[in-house]
Structures are given as structure tokens and as C-alpha cells.
Design a protein around this motif. Structure first.
Motif, PDB file in Angstrom:
ATOM      1  N   VAL A 116       0.841  -1.190   0.000  1.00 27.33           N
ATOM      2  CA  VAL A 116       0.000   0.000   0.000  1.00 27.33           C
ATOM      3  C   VAL A 116       0.881   1.245   0.000  1.00 27.33           C
ATOM      4  O   VAL A 116       1.865   1.330   0.733  1.00 27.33           O
ATOM      5  CB  VAL A 116      -0.938   0.007   1.221  1.00 27.33           C
ATOM      6  CG1 VAL A 116      -1.701   1.323   1.327  1.00 27.33           C
ATOM      7  CG2 VAL A 116      -1.920  -1.159   1.136  1.00 27.33           C
ATOM      8  N   LYS A 117       0.511   2.223  -0.827  1.00 24.82           N
ATOM      9  CA  LYS A 117       1.227   3.491  -0.884  1.00 24.82           C
ATOM     10  C   LYS A 117       0.355   4.605  -0.307  1.00 24.82           C
ATOM     11  O   LYS A 117      -0.870   4.596  -0.462  1.00 24.82           O
ATOM     12  CB  LYS A 117       1.604   3.848  -2.323  1.00 24.82           C
ATOM     13  CG  LYS A 117       2.435   2.795  -3.041  1.00 24.82           C
ATOM     14  CD  LYS A 117       3.754   2.547  -2.331  1.00 24.82           C
ATOM     15  CE  LYS A 117       4.598   1.522  -3.073  1.00 24.82           C
ATOM     16  NZ  LYS A 117       5.820   1.165  -2.316  1.00 24.82           N
ATOM     17  N   PRO A 282       0.467  17.267 -12.539  1.00 31.00           N
ATOM     18  CA  PRO A 282       1.782  16.703 -12.209  1.00 31.00           C
ATOM     19  C   PRO A 282       1.757  15.713 -11.046  1.00 31.00           C
ATOM     20  O   PRO A 282       2.437  14.680 -11.086  1.00 31.00           O
ATOM     21  CB  PRO A 282       2.616  17.947 -11.864  1.00 31.00           C
ATOM     22  CG  PRO A 282       1.969  19.062 -12.610  1.00 31.00           C
ATOM     23  CD  PRO A 282       0.505  18.750 -12.545  1.00 31.00           C
ATOM     24  N   GLU A 283       0.974  15.997 -10.005  1.00 33.08           N
ATOM     25  CA  GLU A 283       0.968  15.076  -8.869  1.00 33.08           C
ATOM     26  C   GLU A 283       0.315  13.748  -9.223  1.00 33.08           C
ATOM     27  O   GLU A 283       0.825  12.690  -8.842  1.00 33.08           O
ATOM     28  CB  GLU A 283       0.305  15.704  -7.639  1.00 33.08           C
ATOM     29  CG  GLU A 283      -1.167  15.959  -7.748  1.00 33.08           C
ATOM     30  CD  GLU A 283      -1.788  16.441  -6.431  1.00 33.08           C
ATOM     31  OE1 GLU A 283      -1.108  16.398  -5.385  1.00 33.08           O
ATOM     32  OE2 GLU A 283      -2.952  16.871  -6.469  1.00 33.08           O
ATOM     33  N   VAL A 284      -0.808  13.763  -9.945  1.00 33.06           N
ATOM     34  CA  VAL A 284      -1.444  12.479 -10.269  1.00 33.06           C
ATOM     35  C   VAL A 284      -0.580  11.667 -11.229  1.00 33.06           C
ATOM     36  O   VAL A 284      -0.589  10.429 -11.185  1.00 33.06           O
ATOM     37  CB  VAL A 284      -2.882  12.665 -10.828  1.00 33.06           C
ATOM     38  CG1 VAL A 284      -3.753  13.404  -9.834  1.00 33.06           C
ATOM     39  CG2 VAL A 284      -2.898  13.330 -12.185  1.00 33.06           C
ATOM     40  N   VAL A 290       4.526   5.795  -9.571  1.00 36.07           N
ATOM     41  CA  VAL A 290       4.909   4.954  -8.439  1.00 36.07           C
ATOM     42  C   VAL A 290       3.980   3.754  -8.310  1.00 36.07           C
ATOM     43  O   VAL A 290       4.434   2.626  -8.052  1.00 36.07           O
ATOM     44  CB  VAL A 290       4.912   5.784  -7.142  1.00 36.07           C
ATOM     45  CG1 VAL A 290       5.114   4.886  -5.919  1.00 36.07           C
ATOM     46  CG2 VAL A 290       5.998   6.854  -7.200  1.00 36.07           C
ATOM     47  N   LEU A 291       2.694   3.971  -8.489  1.00 33.98           N
ATOM     48  CA  LEU A 291       1.740   2.870  -8.373  1.00 33.98           C
ATOM     49  C   LEU A 291       1.961   1.824  -9.462  1.00 33.98           C
ATOM     50  O   LEU A 291       1.810   0.619  -9.212  1.00 33.98           O
ATOM     51  CB  LEU A 291       0.306   3.406  -8.436  1.00 33.98           C
ATOM     52  CG  LEU A 291      -0.160   4.205  -7.215  1.00 33.98           C
ATOM     53  CD1 LEU A 291      -1.490   4.892  -7.508  1.00 33.98           C
ATOM     54  CD2 LEU A 291      -0.279   3.318  -5.980  1.00 33.98           C
ATOM     55  N   ASP A 292       2.317   2.261 -10.658  1.00 32.78           N
ATOM     56  CA  ASP A 292       2.505   1.330 -11.773  1.00 32.78           C
ATOM     57  C   ASP A 292       3.847   0.611 -11.723  1.00 32.78           C
ATOM     58  O   ASP A 292       3.959  -0.524 -12.215  1.00 32.78           O
ATOM     59  CB  ASP A 292       2.385   2.083 -13.108  1.00 32.78           C
ATOM     60  CG  ASP A 292       0.945   2.376 -13.492  1.00 32.78           C
ATOM     61  OD1 ASP A 292       0.047   1.655 -13.020  1.00 32.78           O
ATOM     62  OD2 ASP A 292       0.716   3.322 -14.270  1.00 32.78           O
ATOM     63  N   ASP A 302      11.830   8.766  -4.977  1.00 34.99           N
ATOM     64  CA  ASP A 302      10.854   9.860  -4.944  1.00 34.99           C
ATOM     65  C   ASP A 302       9.805   9.603  -3.876  1.00 34.99           C
ATOM     66  O   ASP A 302       9.441  10.521  -3.123  1.00 34.99           O
ATOM     67  CB  ASP A 302      10.187  10.015  -6.312  1.00 34.99           C
ATOM     68  CG  ASP A 302      11.120  10.592  -7.356  1.00 34.99           C
ATOM     69  OD1 ASP A 302      12.159  11.183  -6.974  1.00 34.99           O
ATOM     70  OD2 ASP A 302      10.823  10.444  -8.560  1.00 34.99           O
ATOM     71  N   TYR A 303       9.316   8.374  -3.803  1.00 36.22           N
ATOM     72  CA  TYR A 303       8.281   8.042  -2.829  1.00 36.22           C
ATOM     73  C   TYR A 303       8.786   8.248  -1.400  1.00 36.22           C
ATOM     74  O   TYR A 303       8.078   8.810  -0.553  1.00 36.22           O
ATOM     75  CB  TYR A 303       7.819   6.596  -3.037  1.00 36.22           C
ATOM     76  CG  TYR A 303       6.750   6.155  -2.065  1.00 36.22           C
ATOM     77  CD1 TYR A 303       5.485   6.731  -2.072  1.00 36.22           C
ATOM     78  CD2 TYR A 303       7.014   5.161  -1.119  1.00 36.22           C
ATOM     79  CE1 TYR A 303       4.508   6.335  -1.170  1.00 36.22           C
ATOM     80  CE2 TYR A 303       6.044   4.755  -0.223  1.00 36.22           C
ATOM     81  CZ  TYR A 303       4.793   5.348  -0.253  1.00 36.22           C
ATOM     82  OH  TYR A 303       3.833   4.955   0.642  1.00 36.22           O
ATOM     83  N   ARG A 304      10.026   7.828  -1.129  1.00 39.47           N
ATOM     84  CA  ARG A 304      10.592   8.034   0.206  1.00 39.47           C
ATOM     85  C   ARG A 304      10.699   9.528   0.539  1.00 39.47           C
ATOM     86  O   ARG A 304      10.445   9.942   1.673  1.00 39.47           O
ATOM     87  CB  ARG A 304      11.973   7.374   0.309  1.00 39.47           C
ATOM     88  CG  ARG A 304      11.933   5.861   0.407  1.00 39.47           C
ATOM     89  CD  ARG A 304      13.285   5.309   0.824  1.00 39.47           C
ATOM     90  NE  ARG A 304      14.321   5.589  -0.170  1.00 39.47           N
ATOM     91  CZ  ARG A 304      14.630   4.771  -1.166  1.00 39.47           C
ATOM     92  NH1 ARG A 304      13.972   3.626  -1.315  1.00 39.47           N
ATOM     93  NH2 ARG A 304      15.598   5.087  -2.013  1.00 39.47           N
ATOM     94  N   ARG A 305      11.070  10.320  -0.465  1.00 35.73           N
ATOM     95  CA  ARG A 305      11.187  11.764  -0.235  1.00 35.73           C
ATOM     96  C   ARG A 305       9.830  12.378   0.059  1.00 35.73           C
ATOM     97  O   ARG A 305       9.699  13.187   0.989  1.00 35.73           O
ATOM     98  CB  ARG A 305      11.820  12.446  -1.443  1.00 35.73           C
ATOM     99  CG  ARG A 305      12.076  13.931  -1.236  1.00 35.73           C
ATOM    100  CD  ARG A 305      12.863  14.559  -2.371  1.00 35.73           C
ATOM    101  NE  ARG A 305      12.086  14.675  -3.595  1.00 35.73           N
ATOM    102  CZ  ARG A 305      12.211  13.882  -4.646  1.00 35.73           C
ATOM    103  NH1 ARG A 305      13.091  12.887  -4.631  1.00 35.73           N
ATOM    104  NH2 ARG A 305      11.474  14.045  -5.731  1.00 35.73           N
ATOM    105  N   TRP A 306       8.810  11.994  -0.677  1.00 29.06           N
ATOM    106  CA  TRP A 306       7.459  12.526  -0.432  1.00 29.06           C
ATOM    107  C   TRP A 306       6.949  12.114   0.943  1.00 29.06           C
ATOM    108  O   TRP A 306       6.305  12.912   1.633  1.00 29.06           O
ATOM    109  CB  TRP A 306       6.498  12.044  -1.519  1.00 29.06           C
ATOM    110  CG  TRP A 306       6.908  12.419  -2.912  1.00 29.06           C
ATOM    111  CD1 TRP A 306       7.693  13.474  -3.294  1.00 29.06           C
ATOM    112  CD2 TRP A 306       6.577  11.718  -4.107  1.00 29.06           C
ATOM    113  NE1 TRP A 306       7.865  13.472  -4.650  1.00 29.06           N
ATOM    114  CE2 TRP A 306       7.187  12.416  -5.189  1.00 29.06           C
ATOM    115  CE3 TRP A 306       5.826  10.585  -4.401  1.00 29.06           C
ATOM    116  CZ2 TRP A 306       7.062  12.006  -6.513  1.00 29.06           C
ATOM    117  CZ3 TRP A 306       5.694  10.168  -5.716  1.00 29.06           C
ATOM    118  CH2 TRP A 306       6.300  10.876  -6.760  1.00 29.06           C
ATOM    119  N   LEU A 307       7.231  10.879   1.341  1.00 27.89           N
ATOM    120  CA  LEU A 307       6.821  10.429   2.677  1.00 27.89           C
ATOM    121  C   LEU A 307       7.507  11.250   3.756  1.00 27.89           C
ATOM    122  O   LEU A 307       6.896  11.603   4.772  1.00 27.89           O
ATOM    123  CB  LEU A 307       7.146   8.945   2.859  1.00 27.89           C
ATOM    124  CG  LEU A 307       6.170   7.923   2.294  1.00 27.89           C
ATOM    125  CD1 LEU A 307       6.691   6.512   2.576  1.00 27.89           C
ATOM    126  CD2 LEU A 307       4.779   8.088   2.886  1.00 27.89           C
TER     127      LEU A 307
END
Length: 334
Positions: A116-117, A282-284, A290-292, A302-307
Motif C-alpha cells: 500500500v502506498k 503533475p501530482e497524479v 509509483v503505483l505502476d 521519490d516516494y521516500r522523499r514525499w513520505l
């Protein structure tokens, strides 16, 4: 195609759904609203496959990959936790959660559901103009501070003036100026400069007990950032980040539609990128990437940075409220 469900039918959900369509990466699989006529109307307008008035039913029946949560702030946590329990990724409108306790609980749930993201919908830090701004700051010899402003009169304040308590001005719903508009410049500060050493908030309270406007000070090593925001008046002042003789200017710390740099000689360079068809596009697009392809190394980074941004913003917002003794019912167990 990513199967997306939505919670909420207001203007921001409409803008988000339009961005999903523009991206070409999603299908609108389910729409949830508390009222059947509202859910049906939103679903029909946006060609959604199904509509629901039972959130749990949507999570179990709509075969969702992700759900976008744009309900009142105080409801985000329970709705996010329910989606995670069903192994459904979540996109949560900012501010994602009311306090640090909720953020910690969500992170613990995510650890139990590793596929899950969680994305916080901070649209402006995903835009090309944010990238242009970040690049410009790298070229400054030093940073000496910033003044960030985002102040827009809310039509809902008219209701406050006649004695009502709309959701966006209600502590019951974890709302107010800091949560609604202040989160934009706070997000910008965190994404550009990281976690401040110390914060202080000076709110202006209104009749509902919520903050209608306020001034926050974020103290970093060697410089301060002042953040001015509010929903009871308008400001047309630009936001500025100070180097030595150079200044980077933004039209708005929330909209981020224009970025420019003034050099030591006073010459102005426009750094603005082309206007977006939809500010959420841009966000979607980033979320879809990341989801794909969650195993892609760049997507993981990128995902770690956003978290990290989301976690830090949550902490800063909470610390600002604590500094002003501004509490929500959601804080009772914190």
C-alpha cells in the motif's frame, strides 16, 4: 489503468478527477458521498462506474487500486486506515492527518501492508515551477531567509460573520487557516529547506474558536522563514526567498504559478514554466508512476522523499499548534 475511488464531491475532488482523466493513467471506479443524489450526480458528471453512500461498501466492492480522500480533515484518518486495511493505496488531501499520533498510526499500518502506498496531495511541490524554484535556490551563494504568503478570503467566512460554523472554520473538523492555507507555504518551506529547529505560531482567532489568519515563524540554522496566511482577508504580496544580493520571487506560496529571480544588478529572469492544463496533473502523474512501477529505483527514491516531506509537515503543523495552544478534539489522546 489504475482504478481510483473518491471520497468527497466538492470543487477540489472535481479538479482531481479532471486531472486523472487528463493523465490517461486512471479510471474512476467508484464515488462515495454521504448522500445518494450527490454521489449519483458526481458519478454521472465524471463517468464513474459506480456510486456509493457506504464507504466500506465501496472499499469492498469497487475493486480499487487507490482512493482519494478529500473529506473534512478530521475524517481523513479513519478513512485512510480503512483503505489500508483493504490493501488499497491512499491519496489524502493536505493536511493528511490532524496530529502526529495519527501519522504514526498510519505509518504503522503501512508497515503491515507493504504494497500500500500513501501520498499526500500537495500539488504545488510536484509542479515544474517547483522544480524551477529548487534549481534557482541551488544557484544562490547562501540563503538568508524567506517571507512566504498565502492569504485568500474565504466565502465561508461570510457564514461565520452571521453566526454559523462552516467545516473549514471548525476545530471539530481539525480546520482553520493553518490547516487549510498555511499548509501550502509550510510544505514549500519543508520541501526546500527541511525540518526547522524551532517554530512559533501567532494565530488570530475568530468567533468559531478556530484561527482565521496567522503568522508562523520557522527558525533554521542561520536564517528564519516568516509565513503569513489567512482566510479572512486577501493578500496580493509576492513571496520571496533571500540570497545575498539575489532574490527569488513567487507570485504565491500556494499557487506557485510564477517564479522569477532578481540578480545583484536588479535584472529579472522569468523562471516560470508553461501553464498547466490542470494544477493537479503533475501530482497524479507522479502518483501513477509509483503505483505502476513501485520497484523502480527512481520511483522508490521519490516516494521516500514525499513520505519524509509529509511526515515533517505533519510534525511542523502540530508543533505550531502546540506553540499557540490551539488544540483539536482529535488531539485528545495525543
Amino acid at each position: 489503468m489504475i482504478r481510483m475511488g473518491t471520497v468527497g464531491t466538492n470543487w477540489i475532488t472535481q479538479q482531481f478527477v479532471e486531472a486523472l482523466a487528463l493523465s490517461g493513467r486512471y479510471e474512476l471506479a467508484g464515488v462515495y458521498s454521504r448522500h445518494q443524489d450527490t454521489a449519483d450526480a458526481f458519478a454521472a458528471k465524471n463517468q464513474a462506474q459506480t456510486s456509493y453512500t457506504d464507504y466500506e461498501e465501496m472499499l469492498t466492492q469497487a475493486d480499487l487500486d487507490a482512493v482519494y480522500i478529500a473529506s473534512p480533515n478530521s475524517l481523513h484518518f479513519d478513512q485512510a486506515m480503512a483503505a489500508i486495511a483493504h490493501d488499497i493505496s491512499i491519496v489524502v488531501e493536505k493536511p493528511a492527518f490532524s496530529n502526529r499520533q495519527e501519522m504514526v498510526a498510519v505509518q504503522a499500518a503501512l508497515a503491515q501492508h507493504p504494497d500500500v502506498k500513501f501520498f499526500e496531495a500537495a500539488r504545488h511541490v510536484h509542479t515544474p515551477n517547483f522544480q524551477a524554484l529548487s534549481k534557482a535556490l541551488l544557484g544562490l551563494p547562501t540563503i538568508q531567509g524567506a517571507a512566504l504568503t498565502y492569504m485568500k478570503y474565504s466565502s465561508r467566512y461570510d457564514l461565520v460573520l452571521v453566526g454559523d460554523v462552516p467545516n473549514v472554520f471548525s476545530r471539530q473538523f481539525s480546520a482553520g487557516a493553518l490547516q487549510d492555507l498555511g499548509v501550502y507555504p509550510i510544505y514549500l518551506a519543508v520541501a526546500l529547506f527541511g525540518q526547522p529547529e524551532h517554530v512559533q505560531y501567532y494565530p488570530t482567532l475568530i468567533a468559531t474558536g478556530a484561527d482565521g489568519k496567522g503568522l508562523a515563524v520557522l527558525r533554521y540554522v542561520g536564517f528564519d522563514i516568516t509565513v503569513s496566511f489567512g482566510k479572512t482577508s486577501n493578500s496580493y504580496a509576492p513571496s520571496e526567498i533571500y540570497g545575498l544580493k539575489e532574490t527569488v520571487s513567487l507570485d504565491s506560496a500556494g499557487e506557485l504559478t510564477h517564479v522569477s529571480e532578481r540578480d545583484a544588478a536588479g535584472n529579472v529572469t522569468d523562471l516560470s514554466q508553461p501553464a498547466l492544463a490542470n494544477p493537479m496533473l503533475p501530482e497524479v502523474t507522479d502518483f501513477a508512476r509509483v503505483l505502476d512501477a513501485p520497484a523502480d529505483p527512481q520511483n522508490q527514491a521519490d516516494y521516500r522523499r514525499w513520505l519524509q516531506w509529509s511526515t515533517t509537515v505533519n510534525q511542523v503543523l502540530y508543533s505550531l499548534r502546540v506553540s499557540a495552544n490551539l488544540r483539536f478534539p482529535a488531539d485528545e489522546n495525543d
